[in-house]
Design an enzyme around this catalytic site. Structure first.
Site, PDB file in Angstrom:
ATOM      1  N   TYR A   1     -15.922  -3.944   5.260  1.00 32.77           N
ATOM      2  CA  TYR A   1     -14.990  -3.155   5.843  1.00 32.77           C
ATOM      3  C   TYR A   1     -15.018  -3.397   7.204  1.00 32.77           C
ATOM      4  O   TYR A   1     -13.673  -3.815   7.796  1.00 32.77           O
ATOM      5  CB  TYR A   1     -15.182  -1.472   5.629  1.00 32.77           C
ATOM      6  CG  TYR A   1     -14.036  -0.818   5.893  1.00 32.77           C
ATOM      7  CD1 TYR A   1     -12.982  -0.563   5.351  1.00 32.77           C
ATOM      8  CD2 TYR A   1     -14.229  -0.216   7.337  1.00 32.77           C
ATOM      9  CE1 TYR A   1     -11.936   0.123   5.872  1.00 32.77           C
ATOM     10  CE2 TYR A   1     -13.008   0.568   7.775  1.00 32.77           C
ATOM     11  CZ  TYR A   1     -11.841   0.785   7.147  1.00 32.77           C
ATOM     12  OH  TYR A   1     -10.935   1.470   7.562  1.00 32.77           O
TER      13      TYR A   1
ATOM     14  N   GLY B   1      -5.296  -1.391   1.626  1.00 33.32           N
ATOM     15  CA  GLY B   1      -6.632  -1.648   2.370  1.00 33.32           C
ATOM     16  C   GLY B   1      -7.537  -1.163   1.125  1.00 33.32           C
ATOM     17  O   GLY B   1      -7.204  -0.292   0.421  1.00 33.32           O
TER      18      GLY B   1
ATOM     19  N   SER C   1      -0.095   5.494  -2.010  1.00 34.21           N
ATOM     20  CA  SER C   1      -0.660   6.756  -1.393  1.00 34.21           C
ATOM     21  C   SER C   1      -1.019   6.745   0.259  1.00 34.21           C
ATOM     22  O   SER C   1      -0.949   5.637   0.763  1.00 34.21           O
ATOM     23  CB  SER C   1      -1.941   7.055  -2.323  1.00 34.21           C
ATOM     24  OG  SER C   1      -3.011   6.127  -2.045  1.00 34.21           O
TER      25      SER C   1
ATOM     26  N   GLY D   1       0.746  -0.987  -0.180  1.00 32.04           N
ATOM     27  CA  GLY D   1       0.001   0.160   0.014  1.00 32.04           C
ATOM     28  C   GLY D   1       0.741   1.373   0.043  1.00 32.04           C
ATOM     29  O   GLY D   1       0.357   2.145   0.596  1.00 32.04           O
TER      30      GLY D   1
ATOM     31  N   SER E   1      -8.593  -0.450  12.044  1.00 29.71           N
ATOM     32  CA  SER E   1      -9.250   0.605  11.944  1.00 29.71           C
ATOM     33  C   SER E   1     -10.024   0.850  13.010  1.00 29.71           C
ATOM     34  O   SER E   1     -10.493  -0.145  13.765  1.00 29.71           O
ATOM     35  CB  SER E   1     -10.423   0.854  10.813  1.00 29.71           C
ATOM     36  OG  SER E   1     -11.051   1.822  10.859  1.00 29.71           O
TER      37      SER E   1
ATOM     38  N   ASP F   1       2.082  -2.787  -4.333  1.00 31.01           N
ATOM     39  CA  ASP F   1       0.927  -1.688  -4.286  1.00 31.01           C
ATOM     40  C   ASP F   1       0.155  -2.452  -5.781  1.00 31.01           C
ATOM     41  O   ASP F   1       0.803  -2.704  -6.511  1.00 31.01           O
ATOM     42  CB  ASP F   1       1.121  -0.419  -4.277  1.00 31.01           C
ATOM     43  CG  ASP F   1      -0.124   0.522  -3.841  1.00 31.01           C
ATOM     44  OD1 ASP F   1      -1.363  -0.051  -4.511  1.00 31.01           O
ATOM     45  OD2 ASP F   1      -0.119   1.228  -2.786  1.00 31.01           O
TER      46      ASP F   1
ATOM     47  N   LEU G   1      -3.764  -7.891  -4.117  1.00 34.07           N
ATOM     48  CA  LEU G   1      -3.733  -8.834  -3.017  1.00 34.07           C
ATOM     49  C   LEU G   1      -4.977  -9.472  -3.129  1.00 34.07           C
ATOM     50  O   LEU G   1      -5.089 -10.416  -2.337  1.00 34.07           O
ATOM     51  CB  LEU G   1      -3.994  -7.774  -1.712  1.00 34.07           C
ATOM     52  CG  LEU G   1      -2.703  -7.330  -1.358  1.00 34.07           C
ATOM     53  CD1 LEU G   1      -2.890  -6.391   0.102  1.00 34.07           C
ATOM     54  CD2 LEU G   1      -1.388  -7.925  -1.204  1.00 34.07           C
TER      55      LEU G   1
END
Length: 275
Positions: A161, A81, A19, A16, A121, A40, A56
């Site tokens: 999520y 993610g 960004s 990842g 998260s 990525d 992924l």
């Protein structure tokens, strides 16, 4: 952070890195002297030791990417993610199944002193209420089996999520007790709302009242750099006794909830409307 958490002569892998938090983490690692190998879906413009484009959602691609990097790995940063606006199964594949597969492929390249950190998260804070269900998923140790479980339990997975982040937290805790016997640590962070390119997707899918509540009591969103620091710290030698932790990096939100200073009623009502 300087010499306190130096990465000089350390070889690290980060997913990842294109960004957001992943890019900010990769930049900080480069500043601290690490040899950084990035992964990525989109190409990185950073001056990395190597970059491999990888999806992924494809276990064979994950395996090939790790094989290409090879050599000893001192630290792994799982920063890739997908948001809840992506298809639920894709979210589960990237946020949990793919992250777990990448970790398990990198582990043979690690030795005592190695460390792993993943981005979960605050959206996964409900993990304790679904622990029996999550443990059932975590017992499945192969990518295809995990995907089938998610397909068979679509009502539990929902948008993917929150459930993927819950799974990542519990998997981190469970795995930590085994890996530490090899001298390898694993932790994760629980960021609050962070102003990354992905934030626009959260704004589309989440009521404004929920995002506003999650930014209390500090009353602002974090920057990617504010999330990168804790990630780099957790995988550094300075954190050598920290293992199996889901670290809130949220400006005090969970502290406020735990002590009754932040009322979740508006947040839960907003979340119900968003669902």
């Amino acid at each position: 952070m300087g010499e306190f958490a130096s990465y000089k002569n350390k070889r690290v892998v980060i997913s990842g890195c294109f960004s957001g938090m992943g890019e900010a983490t990769a930049k900080l690692l480069l500043q601290l002297g690490a040899e950084v190998h990035g992964l990525d879906y989109k190409p990185s413009k950073l001056g990395l030791a190597s970059f491999t484009q990888v999806d992924l959602r494809e276990p064979a691609a994950i395996d090939a990417a790790v094989k290409k990097i090879g050599g000893k790995v001192d630290a792994l940063f799982n920063c890739a993610g997908l948001p809840q606006t992506s298809p639920a199964l894709d979210v589960m594949k990237v946020n949990y199944a793919g992250t777990r597969r990448l970790t398990e492929q990198v582990l043979p390249l690690m030795s005592a002193g190695g460390a792993i950190v993943s981005i979960s998260s605050n959206g996964g804070l409900g993990w304790s209420r679904r622990l029996p269900v999550l443990m059932g998923l975590l017992k499945i140790d192969n990518y295809d089996g995990i995907v089938k479980w998610c397909q068979d339990n679509a009502e539990t997975v929902r948008e993917g999520y929150a459930f993927s982040k819950e799974a990542l937290i519990v998997w981190t805790m469970m795995t930590s007790t085994h890996l530490i016997k090899r001298g390898i640590r694993i932790n994760c962070t629980m960021p609050g709302p962070t102003q990354t390119p992905m934030m626009s997707q959260f704004e589309q899918a989440t009521a404004a009242s929920v995002l506003e509540a999650a930014a209390q009591p500090i009353n602002r969103r974090s920057t990617p750099e504010e999330q990168a620091g804790p990630l780099v710290f957790l995988n550094s030698d300075a954190a050598s006794y920290i293992n199996g932790v889901a670290l809130p990096v949220d400006g005090g939100f969970l502290g406020g909830v735990a002590t009754g200073q932040i009322d979740l009623s508006a947040m839960m009502a907003g979340a119900a409307k968003s669902a």
